[in-house]
Design an enzyme around this catalytic site. Structure first.
Site, PDB file in Angstrom:
ATOM      1  N   HIS A 259     -14.709 -12.681   4.442  1.00  0.00           N
ATOM      2  CA  HIS A 259     -13.846 -13.091   3.328  1.00  0.00           C
ATOM      3  C   HIS A 259     -14.676 -13.270   2.065  1.00  0.00           C
ATOM      4  O   HIS A 259     -15.668 -13.993   2.072  1.00  0.00           O
ATOM      5  CB  HIS A 259     -13.121 -14.405   3.666  1.00  0.00           C
ATOM      6  CG  HIS A 259     -12.231 -14.283   4.861  1.00  0.00           C
ATOM      7  ND1 HIS A 259     -12.716 -14.287   6.154  1.00  0.00           N
ATOM      8  CD2 HIS A 259     -10.876 -14.122   4.957  1.00  0.00           C
ATOM      9  CE1 HIS A 259     -11.701 -14.141   6.998  1.00  0.00           C
ATOM     10  NE2 HIS A 259     -10.583 -14.039   6.300  1.00  0.00           N
TER      11      HIS A 259
ATOM     12  N   LYS B 212     -12.154  -6.669   9.879  1.00  0.00           N
ATOM     13  CA  LYS B 212     -11.282  -7.321   8.887  1.00  0.00           C
ATOM     14  C   LYS B 212     -12.097  -7.677   7.646  1.00  0.00           C
ATOM     15  O   LYS B 212     -13.105  -8.383   7.740  1.00  0.00           O
ATOM     16  CB  LYS B 212     -10.644  -8.587   9.453  1.00  0.00           C
ATOM     17  CG  LYS B 212      -9.734  -9.265   8.401  1.00  0.00           C
ATOM     18  CD  LYS B 212      -9.195 -10.616   8.844  1.00  0.00           C
ATOM     19  CE  LYS B 212      -8.434 -11.258   7.691  1.00  0.00           C
ATOM     20  NZ  LYS B 212      -8.084 -12.664   7.951  1.00  0.00           N
TER      21      LYS B 212
ATOM     22  N   LYS C 158       4.483  -1.747 -23.215  1.00  0.00           N
ATOM     23  CA  LYS C 158       5.394  -0.658 -23.621  1.00  0.00           C
ATOM     24  C   LYS C 158       4.833   0.206 -24.753  1.00  0.00           C
ATOM     25  O   LYS C 158       5.063   1.417 -24.781  1.00  0.00           O
ATOM     26  CB  LYS C 158       6.746  -1.235 -24.034  1.00  0.00           C
ATOM     27  CG  LYS C 158       7.508  -1.853 -22.874  1.00  0.00           C
ATOM     28  CD  LYS C 158       8.872  -2.359 -23.291  1.00  0.00           C
ATOM     29  CE  LYS C 158       9.562  -3.056 -22.119  1.00  0.00           C
ATOM     30  NZ  LYS C 158      10.944  -3.382 -22.396  1.00  0.00           N
TER      31      LYS C 158
ATOM     32  N   ASP D  64      15.341   1.618 -22.512  1.00  0.00           N
ATOM     33  CA  ASP D  64      15.702   0.246 -22.882  1.00  0.00           C
ATOM     34  C   ASP D  64      16.922   0.169 -23.786  1.00  0.00           C
ATOM     35  O   ASP D  64      17.817  -0.637 -23.580  1.00  0.00           O
ATOM     36  CB  ASP D  64      14.536  -0.424 -23.634  1.00  0.00           C
ATOM     37  CG  ASP D  64      13.608  -1.192 -22.702  1.00  0.00           C
ATOM     38  OD1 ASP D  64      14.039  -1.527 -21.586  1.00  0.00           O
ATOM     39  OD2 ASP D  64      12.458  -1.444 -23.090  1.00  0.00           O
TER      40      ASP D  64
ATOM     41  N   TYR E 271      16.374 -12.037 -18.573  1.00  0.00           N
ATOM     42  CA  TYR E 271      17.405 -12.209 -17.527  1.00  0.00           C
ATOM     43  C   TYR E 271      16.958 -13.176 -16.444  1.00  0.00           C
ATOM     44  O   TYR E 271      17.637 -13.364 -15.436  1.00  0.00           O
ATOM     45  CB  TYR E 271      17.826 -10.859 -16.933  1.00  0.00           C
ATOM     46  CG  TYR E 271      16.732 -10.133 -16.188  1.00  0.00           C
ATOM     47  CD1 TYR E 271      16.508 -10.362 -14.833  1.00  0.00           C
ATOM     48  CD2 TYR E 271      15.918  -9.215 -16.842  1.00  0.00           C
ATOM     49  CE1 TYR E 271      15.504  -9.707 -14.153  1.00  0.00           C
ATOM     50  CE2 TYR E 271      14.917  -8.554 -16.163  1.00  0.00           C
ATOM     51  CZ  TYR E 271      14.708  -8.796 -14.823  1.00  0.00           C
ATOM     52  OH  TYR E 271      13.703  -8.150 -14.153  1.00  0.00           O
TER      53      TYR E 271
END
Length: 532
Positions: free
Chosen positions: A145, A172, A316, A354, A479
């Protein structure tokens, strides 16, 4: 044989506890309760959630009697067991005697555990000590890890070789993502691994490693029973893996889509697109992509496997420069919110979807308010249209309103940015500080395209309530939440309100069609968002 190379997995379908699976990657639920009784309850929940195995974190127990408790855990577990007894020095909770810890793992092995996890630091000596005593069915996972970063591909390759040299059955490695591009190195290691490998990246920027390991051939991923109880940073829940990301259906040929932004975790786009992909039988997965640097992200994930992206704040405008070809409308707006990668030559095409959804929703709101028929031209014509924000969404709304014949005013915290956009589209500019006293006429339209009022800052608003009485309609591109403070106060002031969900759904129609080549399932989209 390179058993985990996805190239060898094409078309593979396997029986799993969740039904037919298109990948062999297992879902493991970490069991982190602080008592044996609670662990037994959680193991039953993991089984009910169709997990493939459980990881029993012995270091989470408040009291632990190895001989007694391990028998109970193994005998009462309805799923294969992986025992982990993580010490503090590897990010766990155990800080007792090291030999007792290793003895407990060896006892778990002898009592019938299916897997045990041993840290690389002690693996050589541990595996040597059990030589000849290891039951045939048990698999030893040797783990490393890294809570600081994700090393180079060369260093990761050397780490895998060191883990293999201990005699591990399964490798792992867990690293930490400083940037989302770090995860690409883990995918590279996974794809080329000659041995079973669990390779995951911690942190929000590493979330895709926990989902897309099913595509790239990872041995297992972790899915929690509850969102708050995680054994490593940014683990998804098993429910999200199965229901949101359709994990069992991901395979080597699955195309990857996602929303690129910063922040991005609030976005509901994965819920929308993944359910629509599933409904249409389209082999794609849609994920959150927390990217700091858009150009670097697109250069790193340049394979045609990464087939399309939605772009949100703050990328954007940068997206225009990153694309090989930009649609004329997007070029005029100066912002791209949809990027498609050609499956032939890998070139990137940018579009702006958009403005269509937002402008249509605002027009519909005005028509309903004033009972105007659709045949009489745009309901925006001649209206004073105030856009708050001069970023990508602001540009799109300003462009769309101007196209419909509105008089546009751009408002921004910095007046210079407002002026720049106003000059570009042919409108007026105002600083945000002056907006409260701006009302040259009644019945104006207000469109907020900033993140002011978005979760978690829901008590904020870009416009004081007293000023809202001069507007006939108020739109908010946010939203999350659906009804922002701005919209609530606008409605109380007598204005018609249009939520960001309207814009979100409207822009998603076109993006879905560009992603898939299929017609957008409009009714399904509304059904999905109505749940949130």
């Amino acid at each position: 044989m390179d058993t985990l190379n996805p190239l060898h997995l094409a078309g593979l379908e396997m029986e799993s506890r969740g039904g037919i699976s298109k990948n062999p990657t297992l879902i493991c639920v970490p069991i982190m309760a602080d008592s044996i009784d609670k662990m037994v309850i959680d193991m039953a929940k993991a089984k009910a959630n169709t997990a493939d195995l459980v990881e029993i974190r012995l270091d989470c127990l408040k009291s632990f009697n190895p001989h007694q408790d391990l028998k109970v855990l193994i005998n009462q577990c309805p799923l294969p067991t992986l025992f982990t007894y993580r010490p503090v020095w590897e990010g766990g909770d155990y800080d007792g005697d090291e030999q007792k810890r290793l003895d407990a793992l060896q006892l778990a092995m002898e009592l019938g555990a299916d897997y045990i996890d041993v840290e690389l630091k002690v693996a050589h000596d541990f595996i040597k000590s059990i030589n000849g005593k290891k039951p045939e069915k048990i698999k030893i996972i040797v783990s490393s890890h890294n809570y600081q970063d994700t090393p180079s591909v060369e260093e990761l390759g050397n780490l895998v070789a060191r883990i293999q040299s201990t005699g591990a059955d399964i490798v792992k490695i867990a690293t930490t993502a400083l940037e989302i591009t770090d995860v690409a190195r883990i995918f590279q290691i996974t794809v080329h691994s000659q041995v079973p490998i669990i390779a995951l990246v911690m942190g929000e920027r590493g979330l895709i490693s926990r989902i897309l390991c099913a595509k790239f051939g990872g041995y297992l991923t972790f899915g929690t029973l509850e969102a708050e109880v995680v054994s490593a940073p940014s683990q998804p829940t098993i429910e999200d893996l199965l229901k949101l990301y359709n994990f069992r259906q991901l395979g080597p040929d699955t195309k990857v889509y996602g929303v690129i932004g910063k922040p991005v975790g609030h976005s509901k786009s994965p819920m929308l697109y993944n359910e629509a992909f599933k409904s249409a039988g389209f082999n794609g997965v849609y994920v959150h992509l927390l990217a700091d640097d858009l150009a670097k992200f697109l250069q790193t994930y340049s394979s045609t496997d990464f087939a399309g992206f939605s772009c949100t704040i703050p990328h954007k405008e940068a997206a225009v420069k990153c694309c090989d070809e930009v649609d004329p409308v997007a070029k005029s707006i100066g912002a791209v919110n949809c990027i498609i990668r050609s499956q032939n030559d890998g070139k990137l095409s940018g579009y702006n979807t958009d403005y269509v959804g937002a402008i249509s929703a605002i027009e519909d709101g005005l028509r309903a308010k004033y009972n105007i028929s659709g045949a009489s031209g745009s309901s925006l014509a001649g209206k004073l249209f105030v856009v708050v924000g001069a970023g990508g969404a602001g540009k799109a709304l300003a462009y769309g309103a101007k196209q419909k014949g509105a008089k546009v005013v751009i408002v921004n915290r910095t007046y210079e940015r407002a002026r720049e956009l106003a000059d570009m589209i042919g409108g007026n500019a105002l600083s945000l500080a002056d907006l409260a006293h701006f009302h040259p006429e009644e019945g104006m339209i207000l469109a907020n395209t900033t993140s002011i009022g978005m979760l978690p800052n829901t008590d904020q608003t870009p416009v004081p309530k007293d000023a809202l009485k001069h507007y006939s309609l108020v739109f908010d591109a946010i939203y999350t939440p659906k009804i922002t403070r701005l919209l609530r106060e606008a409605e109380e002031s007598g204005a018609t309100i249009v939520t960001g969900l309207e814009m979100f759904i409207g822009q998603a129609y076109e993006q879905f069609e560009r992603f898939t080549g299929l017609p957008a399932p409009k009714e399904l989209f509304w059904k999905i968002v109505s749940k949130y």
